[in-house]
Design an enzyme around this catalytic site. Structure first.
Site, PDB file in Angstrom:
ATOM      1  N   CYS A 170      -6.153 -20.827 -11.802  1.00  0.00           N
ATOM      2  CA  CYS A 170      -5.845 -19.807 -12.811  1.00  0.00           C
ATOM      3  C   CYS A 170      -6.413 -20.205 -14.170  1.00  0.00           C
ATOM      4  O   CYS A 170      -6.950 -19.361 -14.900  1.00  0.00           O
ATOM      5  CB  CYS A 170      -4.337 -19.590 -12.912  1.00  0.00           C
ATOM      6  SG  CYS A 170      -3.596 -18.938 -11.402  1.00  0.00           S
ATOM      7  N   THR A 171      -6.309 -21.471 -14.512  1.00  0.00           N
ATOM      8  CA  THR A 171      -6.850 -21.938 -15.788  1.00  0.00           C
ATOM      9  C   THR A 171      -8.365 -21.755 -15.811  1.00  0.00           C
ATOM     10  O   THR A 171      -8.917 -21.238 -16.793  1.00  0.00           O
ATOM     11  CB  THR A 171      -6.464 -23.410 -16.035  1.00  0.00           C
ATOM     12  OG1 THR A 171      -5.029 -23.503 -16.091  1.00  0.00           O
ATOM     13  CG2 THR A 171      -7.050 -23.926 -17.330  1.00  0.00           C
TER      14      THR A 171
END
Length: 161
Positions: free
Chosen positions: A54-55
């Protein structure tokens, strides 16, 4: 797994709390999809703040901010975490797009991307300026994400179509 909203039909409308990191402050407010009419919107559902994939995904989209702007598109990140978590995530990573809190997963359910265990499936929905769903990708495993280039190519088709 149900297929969710259909391409060519109006995208499910919603209002969610969230915020946007401006570089100086995290500006909180509500975001309503129908209020964005006139611009394309990239809805990026992601499982969680401060997780590895996600990052990488949201940092890539934030780095590609100008590409989306040139295509008259906004990018909204949506996950089940609360606004406080989104603020910490946005500040830590310098994320420039709104991060929206779907804590009850109501919007994830409307888009058919709610998933047991992880909360939501990593997915992207491209909404045209008319509010119609133009393209979508729902990951089965979510270990990868659609690139800025892929999304830009799809958005170019919406803008020119």
């Amino acid at each position: 797994m149900a297929s969710g909203p259909e391409i060519g039909l109006p995208a499910p409308d919603f209002t969610l709390p969230g915020g946007t990191w401006t570089g100086d402050a995290f500006e909180r407010g509500e975001h309503t999809l129908s209020d964005a009419r006139g611009r394309s919107v990239v809805l990026a559902f992601y499982p969680g703040d401060d997780t590895a994939v996600c990052t990488k995904q949201l940092c890539a989209y934030s780095s590609g901010f100008e590409t989306f702007e040139e295509l008259d598109a906004e990018v909204w990140g949506i996950s089940p975490q609360g606004v406080d978590s989104h603020e910490a995530f946005a500040r830590a990573q310098g994320l420039r797009m709104p991060l929206l809190a779907d804590t009850g997963r109501d919007v994830a359910r409307a888009y058919k991307v709610a998933a047991p265990g992880i909360g939501v499936r990593r997915s992207v929905f491209l909404i045209g300026p008319d509010g119609v769903l133009r393209w979508k990708h729902v990951a089965l495993l979510g270990a990868t994400f659609r690139s800025v280039d892929t999304l830009a190519a799809q958005l170019s088709g919406i803008k020119n179509g």
